[in-house]
Scaffold this motif. Structure first.
Motif, short mmCIF file in Angstrom:
data_model
loop_
_atom_site.label_atom_id
_atom_site.label_comp_id
_atom_site.label_asym_id
_atom_site.label_seq_id
_atom_site.Cartn_x
_atom_site.Cartn_y
_atom_site.Cartn_z
N PRO A 197 -5.43 17.95 23.58
CA PRO A 197 -4.55 17.10 22.79
C PRO A 197 -5.25 16.55 21.54
CG PRO A 197 -5.32 15.93 24.72
CD PRO A 197 -5.80 17.36 24.85
N VAL A 198 -6.55 16.71 21.46
CA VAL A 198 -7.30 16.22 20.32
C VAL A 198 -7.96 17.41 19.63
CG1 VAL A 198 -9.20 14.77 19.57
CG2 VAL A 198 -7.74 14.02 21.44
N GLN A 199 -7.69 17.55 18.36
CA GLN A 199 -8.29 18.63 17.59
C GLN A 199 -9.54 18.11 16.88
OE1 GLN A 199 -7.31 21.87 17.43
NE2 GLN A 199 -5.84 21.34 19.00
N PRO A 200 -10.64 18.82 16.95
CA PRO A 200 -11.83 18.40 16.20
C PRO A 200 -11.59 18.58 14.72
CG PRO A 200 -12.17 20.53 17.22
CD PRO A 200 -10.84 20.04 17.70
N ASP B 164 -2.76 8.96 25.86
CA ASP B 164 -3.81 9.86 26.37
C ASP B 164 -4.52 10.58 25.23
OD1 ASP B 164 -3.35 9.17 29.02
OD2 ASP B 164 -1.87 10.77 29.29
N ALA B 165 -3.76 11.02 24.21
CA ALA B 165 -4.37 11.70 23.07
C ALA B 165 -5.25 10.74 22.27
CB ALA B 165 -3.29 12.29 22.16
N VAL B 166 -4.81 9.50 22.13
CA VAL B 166 -5.60 8.51 21.39
C VAL B 166 -6.90 8.21 22.15
CG1 VAL B 166 -5.67 6.12 20.57
CG2 VAL B 166 -3.59 7.50 20.26
N LEU C 6 -6.60 0.93 10.35
CA LEU C 6 -6.22 2.33 10.23
C LEU C 6 -6.13 3.00 11.60
CD1 LEU C 6 -5.63 4.84 8.54
CD2 LEU C 6 -8.10 5.18 8.34
N ILE C 7 -7.10 2.72 12.45
CA ILE C 7 -7.08 3.30 13.80
C ILE C 7 -5.82 2.88 14.56
CG2 ILE C 7 -8.21 3.17 16.07
CD1 ILE C 7 -10.89 3.05 14.40
N LEU C 8 -5.48 1.60 14.48
CA LEU C 8 -4.29 1.13 15.19
C LEU C 8 -3.01 1.73 14.62
CD1 LEU C 8 -5.27 -2.60 15.72
CD2 LEU C 8 -5.22 -0.76 17.43
N ILE C 9 -2.94 1.88 13.30
CA ILE C 9 -1.77 2.51 12.67
C ILE C 9 -1.66 3.97 13.10
CG2 ILE C 9 -0.84 3.31 10.46
CD1 ILE C 9 -2.07 0.68 9.25
N LEU C 10 -2.76 4.70 13.05
CA LEU C 10 -2.73 6.11 13.43
C LEU C 10 -2.46 6.28 14.92
CD1 LEU C 10 -5.65 7.47 11.23
CD2 LEU C 10 -3.19 7.79 10.88
N ALA C 11 -2.99 5.39 15.75
CA ALA C 11 -2.72 5.45 17.18
C ALA C 11 -1.23 5.27 17.44
CB ALA C 11 -3.52 4.39 17.92
N ASP C 12 -0.61 4.33 16.73
CA ASP C 12 0.81 4.12 16.88
C ASP C 12 1.61 5.34 16.41
OD1 ASP C 12 2.95 2.25 17.64
OD2 ASP C 12 3.47 2.35 15.52
N LEU C 13 1.19 5.94 15.31
CA LEU C 13 1.86 7.15 14.81
C LEU C 13 1.72 8.31 15.79
CD1 LEU C 13 0.92 7.06 11.03
CD2 LEU C 13 3.19 6.73 12.02
#
Length: 70
Positions: free
Chosen positions: A3-6, A53-55, A41-48
């Motif tokens: 779920p996470v791309q490097p 689980d991916a976050v 930024l991290i919180l905004i991107l996590a919400d997006l």
């Protein structure tokens, strides 16, 4: 597929643009302001992302592959 791309994943050719925008956003900020920007930024991107689980996997990947400077 994970779920996470490097780095170099789905952003493709735009990865450099995203990196440049991130660096530009930090210009002129002191360390505290820079860290606060990163946290927002991290919180905004996590919400997006919308997938806890991916976050969490992304946080783990960042921790394992990041620099060790303090």
């Amino acid at each position: 597929m994970s779920p996470v791309q490097p780095p170099g994943g789905p952003l493709g050719a735009r990865a450099d643009d995203v990196y440049a925008a991130l660096i530009a956003a930090h210009e002129g900020l002191d360390r505290e302001a820079s860290r606060a920007l990163d946290a927002r930024l991290i919180l905004i991107l996590a919400d997006l992302a919308g997938d806890a689980d991916a976050v969490i996997a992304a946080i783990d990947l960042a921790r394992r592959t990041g620099a060790t400077d303090a």
